[in-house]
Design a protein around this motif. Sequence first.
Motif, PDB file in Angstrom:
ATOM      1  N   TRP A  18    -140.190-149.591 -83.470  1.00  0.00           N
ATOM      2  CA  TRP A  18    -139.340-148.649 -82.944  1.00  0.00           C
ATOM      3  C   TRP A  18    -139.656-147.311 -83.277  1.00  0.00           C
ATOM      4  CZ3 TRP A  18    -137.083-149.106 -78.326  1.00  0.00           C
ATOM      5  CH2 TRP A  18    -136.387-147.879 -78.264  1.00  0.00           C
ATOM      6  N   PHE A  21    -143.078-146.166 -81.836  1.00  0.00           N
ATOM      7  CA  PHE A  21    -142.902-145.990 -80.230  1.00  0.00           C
ATOM      8  C   PHE A  21    -142.273-144.552 -80.231  1.00  0.00           C
ATOM      9  CE2 PHE A  21    -139.555-146.163 -76.763  1.00  0.00           C
ATOM     10  CZ  PHE A  21    -140.490-146.186 -75.539  1.00  0.00           C
ATOM     11  N   LEU A  22    -141.272-144.009 -81.005  1.00  0.00           N
ATOM     12  CA  LEU A  22    -140.936-142.944 -80.680  1.00  0.00           C
ATOM     13  C   LEU A  22    -141.949-141.836 -80.841  1.00  0.00           C
ATOM     14  CD1 LEU A  22    -137.405-143.050 -82.542  1.00  0.00           C
ATOM     15  CD2 LEU A  22    -137.995-143.262 -80.124  1.00  0.00           C
ATOM     16  N   ARG A  25    -145.167-142.644 -77.667  1.00  0.00           N
ATOM     17  CA  ARG A  25    -145.019-142.505 -76.328  1.00  0.00           C
ATOM     18  C   ARG A  25    -145.320-141.014 -76.062  1.00  0.00           C
ATOM     19  NH1 ARG A  25    -139.774-140.579 -75.023  1.00  0.00           N
ATOM     20  NH2 ARG A  25    -139.694-141.972 -73.189  1.00  0.00           N
ATOM     21  N   LYS A  26    -145.318-140.180 -77.087  1.00  0.00           N
ATOM     22  CA  LYS A  26    -145.570-138.814 -76.704  1.00  0.00           C
ATOM     23  C   LYS A  26    -146.883-138.293 -76.758  1.00  0.00           C
ATOM     24  CE  LYS A  26    -142.324-137.309 -79.796  1.00  0.00           C
ATOM     25  NZ  LYS A  26    -141.748-136.318 -80.790  1.00  0.00           N
ATOM     26  N   LEU A 114    -141.892-148.868 -71.756  1.00  0.00           N
ATOM     27  CA  LEU A 114    -140.836-149.692 -72.082  1.00  0.00           C
ATOM     28  C   LEU A 114    -140.405-149.600 -73.593  1.00  0.00           C
ATOM     29  CD1 LEU A 114    -141.150-152.961 -69.816  1.00  0.00           C
ATOM     30  CD2 LEU A 114    -139.889-150.627 -69.293  1.00  0.00           C
ATOM     31  N   THR A 455    -144.311-150.236 -68.114  1.00  0.00           N
ATOM     32  CA  THR A 455    -143.789-149.037 -67.698  1.00  0.00           C
ATOM     33  C   THR A 455    -142.912-149.018 -66.873  1.00  0.00           C
ATOM     34  OG1 THR A 455    -145.327-148.831 -65.960  1.00  0.00           O
ATOM     35  CG2 THR A 455    -146.299-148.197 -68.269  1.00  0.00           C
ATOM     36  N   ARG A 456    -141.943-148.011 -66.834  1.00  0.00           N
ATOM     37  CA  ARG A 456    -140.932-148.134 -65.834  1.00  0.00           C
ATOM     38  C   ARG A 456    -140.851-146.305 -65.187  1.00  0.00           C
ATOM     39  NH1 ARG A 456    -136.297-145.319 -67.694  1.00  0.00           N
ATOM     40  NH2 ARG A 456    -136.402-144.862 -69.963  1.00  0.00           N
ATOM     41  N   PRO A 457    -140.413-146.281 -63.961  1.00  0.00           N
ATOM     42  CA  PRO A 457    -140.618-144.851 -63.647  1.00  0.00           C
ATOM     43  C   PRO A 457    -139.349-144.140 -64.283  1.00  0.00           C
ATOM     44  CG  PRO A 457    -140.382-146.553 -61.673  1.00  0.00           C
ATOM     45  CD  PRO A 457    -140.201-147.312 -63.182  1.00  0.00           C
ATOM     46  N   LEU A 458    -139.697-142.810 -64.329  1.00  0.00           N
ATOM     47  CA  LEU A 458    -138.698-141.934 -64.814  1.00  0.00           C
ATOM     48  C   LEU A 458    -138.577-140.633 -63.928  1.00  0.00           C
ATOM     49  CD1 LEU A 458    -136.404-140.966 -66.889  1.00  0.00           C
ATOM     50  CD2 LEU A 458    -138.311-139.891 -68.381  1.00  0.00           C
TER      51      LEU A 458
END
Lengths: 494, 494
Positions: A18, A21-22, A25-26, A114, A455-458
Amino acid sequence: MFQDSSAETIETSMQEAWQAFLIYRKLPLKQRAGFMRTIAKEIEKLGHGLIRVAMHETNLPEARLRNERARTIFQLNSYAEFCESGQWMDIRIDTAILDKTPPKPDIRKTMVPLGPVVVFGASNFPFAYSTAGGDTACAFAAGCPVIVKAHPAHAQTSEMVASAIHKAAADSYMPKGIFTHVHGAAVWVGEALVKHPLTKAVGFTGSFTGGKQLFDWGNQRAEPIPVFAEMGSVNPVFLLPGKIKSDAVSIAKQYAASITLGVGQFCTNPGIIVGIDNEDLHIFMEALSAEIKIITPAPMLHAGIYKNYVEKRATALSQNEVTEIAVAEQQASFNEGTATIAATSAGNFISNHLLQQEVFGPYSIVVRCADMNEMIQVADQIEGQLTCTLMATEMDVEQNSRLVESLQNKCGRFILNGVPTGVEVCLSMQHGGPFPATTDSRFTSVGGDGIRRFTRPLSYQNWPDALLPDELRNDNPLQLWRTVNNELTKDAII
Amino acid sequence: MFQDSSAETIETSMQEAWQAFLIYRKLPLKQRAGFMRTIAKEIEKLGHGLIRVAMHETNLPEARLRNERARTIFQLNSYAEFCESGQWMDIRIDTAILDKTPPKPDIRKTMVPLGPVVVFGASNFPFAYSTAGGDTACAFAAGCPVIVKAHPAHAQTSEMVASAIHKAAADSYMPKGIFTHVHGAAVWVGEALVKHPLTKAVGFTGSFTGGKQLFDWGNQRAEPIPVFAEMGSVNPVFLLPGKIKSDAVSIAKQYAASITLGVGQFCTNPGIIVGIDNEDLHIFMEALSAEIKIITPAPMLHAGIYKNYVEKRATALSQNEVTEIAVAEQQASFNEGTATIAATSAGNFISNHLLQQEVFGPYSIVVRCADMNEMIQVADQIEGQLTCTLMATEMDVEQNSRLVESLQNKCGRFILNGVPTGVEVCLSMQHGGPFPATTDSRFTSVGGDGIRRFTRPLSYQNWPDALLPDELRNDNPLQLWRTVNNELTKDAII
């Protein structure tokens, strides 16, 4: 043998994933892609040592493993390229219309990862669908850390590949926790991983029983998560009258090879062959039998798969009105799969659902239909499949639209005059299909679109240009194709 | 009152829907779009009669219903246009490479519809998210027949809209079964629809309890199906120090309007407002209170929603350390929702999960944080949301990247300096979000991409040009943007 990872290790790993991930993801797409390419290089560097260990653990021949490793390296590089292209982010931008009532705000949609993804290694692809396989590559491309549960049947191979990923992660300055390798022969390990609150998606390739269990665990969580399980298929093949009339013998040879390729241990192995019961089918079956009889038995992946094959084959053959048509004649040793062709009538096939179940190995059943109507009934009865195949002339296809339409509804990939084995890694590939082939027919586990699973849309509403992620900025610094006010363009927004 | 549809009616309807599917899926996109546009026209033709019935059933004021009908008509036309554009089919073509070993076959991927879709009408949008609402439009665009279960609270309105759809279907020569309207106040009707083997997907907008139940039913089937449930959200708003310092009073006014818009009965209603406990927040709360106190109570949608609001508000207000800050002063009649603002400390908010639950109506709670660290803790604690909103200067955003990143992980739409109410119907809209906002954060129920919920990819391998669907043909007769050998192009393939 490796010891199962402890509950404490799993907890620590998920926390680290986790945190990774933070950060991950960037990272810019270029950096994710660089990491993936470095993994490919590190796997290459493992050299013959890796092949030797995999040969020992999986019984797969050297040439096959070398090919599979090459494919895995190709996959990593090709997903890296696709990741970097950014096309998978499906950018949609609608600029503000301030003189509307009420004013329409500026809205810009991108894709975000995600979160940590748990990947289960497949027994039949120790490289391409395992530790650094397609699911792992898709998750890294999407921006997700990965936790791999090694398949116990090739745990040492998995360890070696994991070491390559760890090396690549260190050399690419990836955050701690970007990749975790977990052992777990016991069921509770998989359950703990899928049910951990920080797990946000799951990728799996394997049996129906295994995949369905993960899917159920994923849905039973307080926060349900997507579980993409590819659970194999019987990949029915329909022999149409015109085609089989002209080509029975060569089709039989082609299919004998496909059925027995890799001792039949592919999820796209053709397990059902449907034809009209006439002289042409007779010729086809004779030729198929002749080929099958001379197939040399070869060792299967591991004792569990061998046992399963023996049992499921025996069960299938013991069903009412199922005849054994051909069996490889050379005596098989323990662990070796004997190529087998059975046959039954369409009526019997339709009434006995067990005959639709996958017999994982070099086995196929020929279903004899009285006429095209019965063939359509068989098609209508077929469950969801990764692939369906038509062996047909153009005229066959044109004259049998009802059959064609039925099969379109059943599969993810529809093949004309070919064999289902052999899955190209390319953007046009759909490796998925209606349940029970997979748990969600809307996704694929092969090809660049596999990234979408993770993935998901934002949407960003009313953000000034300076604060937007690169892919959404007015000047389009990543030079992406974007849909701006309903038009696809690479132009900057002015 | 309408009688619940019988089990026999449901069975017949599903069989007819399946037969319609086999025809409708083959219709050209233009024809699907034409059908949708005709529905829009037929709804318009219902004139004031429709508005009158809806006013009676929903207590919504005329102007709001007129707007919502206009929006529904706009939606149908805009989904029709998007359907016709074919862009949602995401065409991927990889042409053959015959001199490769083994030869690479020609593979072409398109999108096909899943099958009959069951849509549950929403109570708070009698037009836009009900009978001919977004889910229905997306399903028709995708190529799926639709079975709508009318919301019992506006069953007559639903009947009228259904009659418009039936009329449009007849006038457009649609197959029988393309649309079915079902009544069901009883739970078993919904269960029977979701669990029917011929149902292939579900769309829902409503409560968490309702949506989660449908999701579970969908997954418990022998053949699990995708259930997209949009289950509402508390849409937290974060007031950052720089912004609130300069603008407290106007933000308060903006939010008083957003909280009470439509008696707070929107899934994007801002239910949580988080600020730093200082003089600026004090000014904001004073101004917000002043606005809330003079809000005229207005009737809620129906007695069930009113009862729920009264109870949930009472429960929230009765929690430890929750203070009532402002209540609309005018006495409310039965069925009228009284606008209410509560407040609590960040510590209390974090420790009491109940305070995160949606109080559906004109209610919001202000969460007072000691400092930015505590605000980040609140953000980290927040569940999945349709929207998160930052009220912030550019400097606020730049100085609080940790907070911004936390919120990016929580929502489907991220708003800067605006209110969450008001959902534009456009391609860039993400109306979805991590669980519990929806059952699958990878999809949206608003905007053209909502079609994806009801389609799946299908790859054609080795098919001659003449037998391919139009969108995959070499000469690109539909003039689509297609990804051919990894390049986006409208060119024909030669």
